[in-house]
Design a protein around this motif. Structure first.
Motif, PDB file in Angstrom:
ATOM      1  N   ALA A  18      72.504  84.162  -6.273  1.00 31.14           N
ATOM      2  CA  ALA A  18      71.734  82.947  -6.556  1.00 31.14           C
ATOM      3  C   ALA A  18      71.374  82.871  -8.029  1.00 31.14           C
ATOM      4  O   ALA A  18      71.447  81.797  -8.643  1.00 31.14           O
ATOM      5  N   GLN A  19      70.982  84.037  -8.628  1.00 27.43           N
ATOM      6  CA  GLN A  19      70.632  84.021 -10.033  1.00 27.43           C
ATOM      7  C   GLN A  19      71.835  83.717 -10.907  1.00 27.43           C
ATOM      8  O   GLN A  19      71.758  82.934 -11.863  1.00 27.43           O
ATOM      9  N   SER A  20      72.992  84.339 -10.596  1.00 32.34           N
ATOM     10  CA  SER A  20      74.205  84.095 -11.370  1.00 32.34           C
ATOM     11  C   SER A  20      74.651  82.647 -11.229  1.00 32.34           C
ATOM     12  O   SER A  20      75.059  82.001 -12.197  1.00 32.34           O
ATOM     13  N   ARG A  21      74.546  82.144 -10.013  1.00 37.15           N
ATOM     14  CA  ARG A  21      74.962  80.769  -9.754  1.00 37.15           C
ATOM     15  C   ARG A  21      74.069  79.788 -10.515  1.00 37.15           C
ATOM     16  O   ARG A  21      74.546  78.800 -11.063  1.00 37.15           O
ATOM     17  N   ALA A 106      84.588  69.588  -8.554  1.00 35.84           N
ATOM     18  CA  ALA A 106      84.799  70.560  -7.481  1.00 35.84           C
ATOM     19  C   ALA A 106      85.346  71.874  -8.032  1.00 35.84           C
ATOM     20  O   ALA A 106      84.912  72.967  -7.628  1.00 35.84           O
ATOM     21  N   CYS A 107      86.294  71.794  -8.961  1.00 34.44           N
ATOM     22  CA  CYS A 107      86.888  73.020  -9.499  1.00 34.44           C
ATOM     23  C   CYS A 107      85.912  73.797 -10.374  1.00 34.44           C
ATOM     24  O   CYS A 107      85.966  75.030 -10.414  1.00 34.44           O
ATOM     25  N   MET A 108      85.032  73.093 -11.078  1.00 35.04           N
ATOM     26  CA  MET A 108      84.005  73.804 -11.850  1.00 35.04           C
ATOM     27  C   MET A 108      83.147  74.655 -10.918  1.00 35.04           C
ATOM     28  O   MET A 108      82.888  75.836 -11.194  1.00 35.04           O
ATOM     29  N   MET A 109      82.720  74.076  -9.802  1.00 32.23           N
ATOM     30  CA  MET A 109      81.882  74.822  -8.858  1.00 32.23           C
ATOM     31  C   MET A 109      82.675  75.912  -8.158  1.00 32.23           C
ATOM     32  O   MET A 109      82.176  77.025  -7.947  1.00 32.23           O
ATOM     33  N   MET A 110      83.915  75.621  -7.793  1.00 30.23           N
ATOM     34  CA  MET A 110      84.712  76.614  -7.083  1.00 30.23           C
ATOM     35  C   MET A 110      84.999  77.821  -7.966  1.00 30.23           C
ATOM     36  O   MET A 110      84.898  78.975  -7.520  1.00 30.23           O
ATOM     37  N   ALA A 111      85.355  77.584  -9.221  1.00 32.69           N
ATOM     38  CA  ALA A 111      85.622  78.691 -10.142  1.00 32.69           C
ATOM     39  C   ALA A 111      84.377  79.562 -10.297  1.00 32.69           C
ATOM     40  O   ALA A 111      84.450  80.804 -10.243  1.00 32.69           O
ATOM     41  N   ARG A 112      83.238  78.927 -10.480  1.00 33.77           N
ATOM     42  CA  ARG A 112      81.982  79.681 -10.593  1.00 33.77           C
ATOM     43  C   ARG A 112      81.703  80.491  -9.337  1.00 33.77           C
ATOM     44  O   ARG A 112      81.389  81.686  -9.407  1.00 33.77           O
ATOM     45  N   ASP A 113      81.832  79.859  -8.185  1.00 37.09           N
ATOM     46  CA  ASP A 113      81.505  80.545  -6.931  1.00 37.09           C
ATOM     47  C   ASP A 113      82.432  81.729  -6.677  1.00 37.09           C
ATOM     48  O   ASP A 113      81.998  82.781  -6.193  1.00 37.09           O
ATOM     49  N   LEU A 114      83.709  81.570  -7.005  1.00 32.53           N
ATOM     50  CA  LEU A 114      84.651  82.670  -6.830  1.00 32.53           C
ATOM     51  C   LEU A 114      84.297  83.844  -7.728  1.00 32.53           C
ATOM     52  O   LEU A 114      84.408  85.014  -7.329  1.00 32.53           O
ATOM     53  N   LEU A 115      83.846  83.542  -8.930  1.00 40.67           N
ATOM     54  CA  LEU A 115      83.523  84.605  -9.881  1.00 40.67           C
ATOM     55  C   LEU A 115      82.208  85.299  -9.555  1.00 40.67           C
ATOM     56  O   LEU A 115      82.139  86.536  -9.515  1.00 40.67           O
ATOM     57  N   VAL A 116      81.156  84.513  -9.301  1.00 44.72           N
ATOM     58  CA  VAL A 116      79.844  85.154  -9.097  1.00 44.72           C
ATOM     59  C   VAL A 116      79.773  85.886  -7.761  1.00 44.72           C
ATOM     60  O   VAL A 116      78.992  86.835  -7.613  1.00 44.72           O
ATOM     61  N   ARG A 293      82.990  63.071  -1.527  1.00 44.07           N
ATOM     62  CA  ARG A 293      84.327  63.209  -2.099  1.00 44.07           C
ATOM     63  C   ARG A 293      84.481  64.533  -2.858  1.00 44.07           C
ATOM     64  O   ARG A 293      85.520  65.194  -2.787  1.00 44.07           O
ATOM     65  N   VAL A 294      83.451  64.930  -3.582  1.00 41.47           N
ATOM     66  CA  VAL A 294      83.507  66.208  -4.295  1.00 41.47           C
ATOM     67  C   VAL A 294      83.586  67.366  -3.295  1.00 41.47           C
ATOM     68  O   VAL A 294      84.374  68.301  -3.466  1.00 41.47           O
ATOM     69  N   LYS A 295      82.768  67.293  -2.239  1.00 45.51           N
ATOM     70  CA  LYS A 295      82.811  68.352  -1.217  1.00 45.51           C
ATOM     71  C   LYS A 295      84.176  68.388  -0.535  1.00 45.51           C
ATOM     72  O   LYS A 295      84.697  69.468  -0.219  1.00 45.51           O
ATOM     73  N   GLY A 296      84.763  67.227  -0.297  1.00 43.78           N
ATOM     74  CA  GLY A 296      86.096  67.188   0.292  1.00 43.78           C
ATOM     75  C   GLY A 296      87.137  67.813  -0.619  1.00 43.78           C
ATOM     76  O   GLY A 296      88.036  68.532  -0.163  1.00 43.78           O
ATOM     77  N   SER A 297      87.041  67.548  -1.928  1.00 40.67           N
ATOM     78  CA  SER A 297      87.959  68.155  -2.893  1.00 40.67           C
ATOM     79  C   SER A 297      87.797  69.675  -2.925  1.00 40.67           C
ATOM     80  O   SER A 297      88.786  70.419  -2.948  1.00 40.67           O
ATOM     81  N   TYR A 298      86.568  70.121  -2.924  1.00 39.78           N
ATOM     82  CA  TYR A 298      86.283  71.559  -2.913  1.00 39.78           C
ATOM     83  C   TYR A 298      86.888  72.192  -1.662  1.00 39.78           C
ATOM     84  O   TYR A 298      87.571  73.233  -1.732  1.00 39.78           O
ATOM     85  N   ALA A 299      86.657  71.563  -0.508  1.00 42.47           N
ATOM     86  CA  ALA A 299      87.172  72.108   0.752  1.00 42.47           C
ATOM     87  C   ALA A 299      88.697  72.183   0.731  1.00 42.47           C
ATOM     88  O   ALA A 299      89.288  73.173   1.192  1.00 42.47           O
ATOM     89  N   PHE A 300      89.330  71.161   0.194  1.00 50.45           N
ATOM     90  CA  PHE A 300      90.796  71.129   0.161  1.00 50.45           C
ATOM     91  C   PHE A 300      91.333  72.233  -0.744  1.00 50.45           C
ATOM     92  O   PHE A 300      92.206  73.019  -0.335  1.00 50.45           O
ATOM     93  N   ASP A 301      90.836  72.299  -1.973  1.00 50.85           N
ATOM     94  CA  ASP A 301      91.352  73.281  -2.927  1.00 50.85           C
ATOM     95  C   ASP A 301      91.106  74.706  -2.437  1.00 50.85           C
ATOM     96  O   ASP A 301      91.965  75.587  -2.561  1.00 50.85           O
ATOM     97  N   GLU A 302      89.940  74.944  -1.865  1.00 51.23           N
ATOM     98  CA  GLU A 302      89.621  76.282  -1.371  1.00 51.23           C
ATOM     99  C   GLU A 302      90.498  76.646  -0.169  1.00 51.23           C
ATOM    100  O   GLU A 302      90.956  77.794  -0.048  1.00 51.23           O
ATOM    101  N   ALA A 303      90.758  75.687   0.708  1.00 51.69           N
ATOM    102  CA  ALA A 303      91.605  75.957   1.872  1.00 51.69           C
ATOM    103  C   ALA A 303      93.021  76.321   1.442  1.00 51.69           C
ATOM    104  O   ALA A 303      93.635  77.265   1.976  1.00 51.69           O
ATOM    105  N   VAL A 304      93.561  75.597   0.467  1.00 48.04           N
ATOM    106  CA  VAL A 304      94.893  75.932  -0.048  1.00 48.04           C
ATOM    107  C   VAL A 304      94.883  77.328  -0.664  1.00 48.04           C
ATOM    108  O   VAL A 304      95.802  78.130  -0.445  1.00 48.04           O
TER     109      VAL A 304
END
Length: 574
Positions: A18-21, A106-116, A293-304
Motif C-alpha cells: 500500500a505504501q509503495s503503491r 490502465a498500463c500505468m497502473m498495471m506496470a506499477r502494480d506488477l512491480l510493487v 473503460r479503464v478497468k476493462g483495459s486493465y483486465a484485458f491487458d492483464e489477462a493476456v
C-alpha cells in the motif's frame, strides 16, 4: 490478542504494498477517474518507476514527427531487457489514437502494480509503449463528441495529421518508423493495441478483434483461435467484462449480425501478423463511463499477460515452427475478403433499438433504449478467403535507386545482399496493365487499387550496389505483401513507384509518319496486327494518331521502362 507470525508477515506485506503503491498514484487515480494523464505526466511516472525498480527500464526508441522522443517501458523479473528466444515477449501499444486513452492509464497502473507486488511473470519480457502518437497526445482538447469522458484528451491525427493506424506499411511518420525498429528488435510473440470503439450502443464494456485467423500460419492461428481466445474470454467474463467481437455491423443495429474485421497490413495488428505475431485490437465502448473503460483495459491487458505466462512454451514453439515454415513456403495467399457464405453465431448483450422523430430535423432517427437490455445469439461472419494466390520467386532484385523502399525493407528485418559487380541478369519483369487511383487523398496518398499485371522474361543490366533479396527468410510474408504490386497494401499501391508510370519520350507525328510507313512495309506481322485492330475497332480505324501510337509502341524506339515495375523476380532456373 497475539497476532500469528504468518498473519503478521501478510499484514506487513500488505502495508508495504500500500505504501509503495501510494508513492505512484497516477493522475487518473488522483482525479477519481475523471482525467487521463498528460504526456509529461506519463513520462514522469515511468521515469520514476525506472528509478525505483531494477525490474523496469524506460528507453528512448526513436523520434516522433513533433520532435519529442518516443519511449518504451521494459519490464523483466530477471532484469534482462533484451528479447531472447527462450522467453515470450508481449508488446502493448497505447495512444496510437490519444483521444482513446484508456490503455494509457490502465498500463500505468498495471506496470506499477506488477512491480510493487513483485508479480512480474517469469521468463517473459513485457514491453509497453506509453503513447505512440506523442504529437496527438500534446494536442489536447475535446474532439470526440460521441465519447463519455475523460474531461480532456489527445487528438487522433499526429503532427502531420496522419492516422498512425494506417501507416504501418508506408511509414510516413517518424513515430511509425521508430515503432518498426523496436518491433523488429523485440520480435514480439503477442501484440495488443489499446483503443476505444465508436458506433452502436450495447452492454459490453470490452470488445476486441484478433488478428484475422485465416491469414496467420495454421500453427499460430489454431492456437490463437481455439485455445488462447476462449481462455481470454473466460478470464474477462470472470473479471466482470464479458467480451464481444468488435462491433462491426453491416446494417443499422448489431443484432443484424457482426462482421469480422479485415486488418490488412496497413493496420498495427495486420503488420504484426506479417511476422507471425498474433495480436489484439482492444476496443472499449466509448459511451461507458471512463473508469469502467479503464478497468476493462486493465483486465484485458492483464489477462493476456497471464495467458502468455501460462502458455509460454507453446507460444515459443509455435512461433519457431511458423518462422521456419514461412521461410520455406512457396505459395502465398493475398487480398483476403470476407466469405459471406460462412456464418457462425455469438452471444451478444445489447439494447433494444427503435426509431423516433429527430428533434433537429424531424426525420426518423435511431436510438437505443437502455431500459430494455437483451441477451441473444446473433450472426457472426469471420471467415476470410484469399482473392489472389502467388508463388514466391527465388529472390527479388531491386535497383539501389529506390532508396526509400530499400530503407523500409532493411528497417523491417529483411535480409538482402548488395551486388559486388555490374551484372546482366535474366529476370521476370512485371508490366502494369491497369490500375485505378483514388480521386481524393487517403492518409497523404492517392492509393491505387484493381492492379493487374503481366510478366515478361527479360535480361536486364544491374549494377554494383543493387540488391538481391532472397525469398527464403522469416520475413517472406512482409516481402510478398509489400513487393508484389497486386497486394492490397503493396508499396506500389501506396505510390512508392509512381514515377515508372510516366512516359518520358514521344514522337512527332509528321516525322514518324514516314518511319511508320517504312516499318509496315518491312514487317508483315506488324502490318497484320494493325489491320486486325482496324477491323475490330471502328473508332481506332478513324483515328490516325491512335494508329501511329499503336505502331510506335511496337518498335524498338518505345521505352521498355514505361509501366515496368522496378522490382524484378528471379525465378527458379534463371
Amino acid at each position: 490478542m497475539k497476532i500469528p507470525f504468518r498473519l503478521m508477515l501478510c499484514l506487513l506485506g500488505t502495508s508495504v504494498f500500500a505504501q509503495s503503491r501510494s508513492a505512484f498514484v497516477t493522475p487518473y487515480e488522483r482525479s477519481q477517474g475523471k482525467e487521463t494523464a498528460t504526456y509529461a505526466e506519463i513520462i514522469d511516472f515511468y521515469q520514476r518507476l525506472d528509478k525505483q525498480f531494477d525490474q523496469a527500464k524506460l528507453v528512448v526508441i526513436g523520434k516522433t514527427d513533433i520532435g519529442k522522443p518516443l519511449h518504451i517501458l521494459l519490464l523483466s523479473a530477471d532484469k534482462q531487457f533484451t528479447a531472447r528466444p527462450d522467453r515470450v515477449t508481449l508488446l502493448i501499444n497505447n495512444g496510437i489514437h490519444p483521444g482513446e486513452p484508456e490503455g494509457i492509464d490502465a498500463c500505468m497502473m498495471m506496470a506499477r502494480d506488477l512491480l510493487v507486488s513483485n508479480r512480474l511473470p517469469k521468463k517473459m519480457l513485457l514491453a509497453i509503449i506509453p503513447v505512440l502518437n506523442v504529437d496527438g497526445s500534446l494536442n489536447r482538447g475535446e474532439s470526440r463528441v460521441n465519447q463519455n469522458g475523460p474531461a480532456t484528451y489527445g487528438f487522433r491525427g499526429n503532427a502531420r495529421n496522419l492516422n498512425l493506424n494506417r501507416d504501418f506499411i508506408k511509414a510516413d511518420a517518424e513515430n511509425t518508423r521508430s515503432f518498426q525498429a523496436i518491433f523488429q528488435q523485440l520480435k514480439p510473440h503477442i501484440f495488443i493495441d489499446n483503443h476505444t470503439s465508436n458506433g452502436a450502443d450495447y452492454q459490453h464494456v470490452v470488445t476486441y478483434f484478433a488478428t484475422q485467423k485465416d491469414k496467420l500460419h495454421p500453427t499460430i492461428s489454431g492456437y490463437m483461435a481455439q485455445t488462447f481466445q476462449p481462455e481470454l474470454d473466460k478470464l474477462l467474463t470472470e473479471k466482470g467484462f464479458p467480451p464481444a467481437p468488435y462491433v462491426n455491423h453491416p446494417r443499422d443495429t448489431p443484432e443484424s449480425g457482426l462482421l469480422g474485421y479485415n486488418d490488412s497490413p496497413r493496420y498495427s495488428t495486420g503488420y504484426a501478423a506479417l511476422f507471425n505475431c498474433f495480436g489484439f485490437t482492444l476496443e472499449t465502448h466509448m459511451w461507458k463511463d471512463y473508469p469502467a473503460r479503464v478497468k476493462g483495459s486493465y483486465a484485458f491487458d492483464e489477462a493476456v499477460l497471464r495467458l502468455c505466462e501460462r502458455d509460454a512454451p507453446t507460444i515459443l514453439a509455435n512461433k519457431q515452427r511458423a518462422d521456419a515454415a514461412v521461410s520455406g513456403q512457396t505459395t502465398f495467399k493475398l487480398n483476403y475478403q470476407l466469405d459471406r457464405t460462412q456464418t457462425d453465431s455469438i452471444t451478444f448483450l445489447g439494447y433494444e433499438a427503435g426509431y423516433k422523430p429527430s428533434e433537429v430535423s424531424g426525420m426518423k432517427r435511431l436510438y437505443y433504449d437502455r431500459s430494455r437490455p437483451f441477451t441473444k445469439r446473433i450472426p457472426y461472419q469471420n471467415t476470410f478467403v484469399a482473392a489472389l494466390q502467388l508463388n514466391k520467386p527465388t529472390a527479388y532484385v531491386i535497383p539501389q535507386g529506390w532508396q526509400e523502399v530499400i530503407t523500409l525493407l532493411k528497417r523491417n528485418g529483411v535480409r538482402m545482399q548488395a551486388l559486388s559487380r555490374d551484372t546482366v541478369m535474366a529476370v521476370s519483369a512485371y508490366y502494369l496493365d491497369d490500375y485505378k487511383t483514388s480521386p481524393r487523398p487517403y492518409e497523404g496518398h492517392y492509393i491505387h487499387s484493381g492492379v493487374t499485371v503481366h510478366a515478361e522474361a527479360q535480361r536486364i543490366q544491374f549494377y554494383t550496389g543493387d540488391y538481391v533479396i532472397p525469398a527464403n527468410q522469416p520475413a517472406n510474408r512482409y516481402l510478398i505483401e509489400t513487393l508484389e504490386p497486386q497486394a492490397m497494401d503493396s508499396f506500389f499501391v501506396w505510390n512508392f513507384f509512381d514515377s515508372v508510370l510516366d512516359q518520358k519520350e514521344y514522337f512527332s507525328n509528321y516525322i514518324f509518319e514516314d518511319t511508320a510507313a517504312d516499318l509496315l512495309k518491312k514487317d508483315p506481322a506488324l502490318r497484320q496486327q494493325l489491320a486486325s485492330k482496324r477491323a475490330s475497332d471502328k473508332a481506332f480505324s478513324e483515328n490516325g494518331d491512335a494508329q501511329l501510337e499503336f505502331i510506335y509502341k511496337r518498335t524498338p524506339y518505345f521505352e521498355k521502362t514505361f509501366n515496368r515495375y522496378p522490382v524484378y523476380r528471379l525465378e527458379v532456373g534463371q
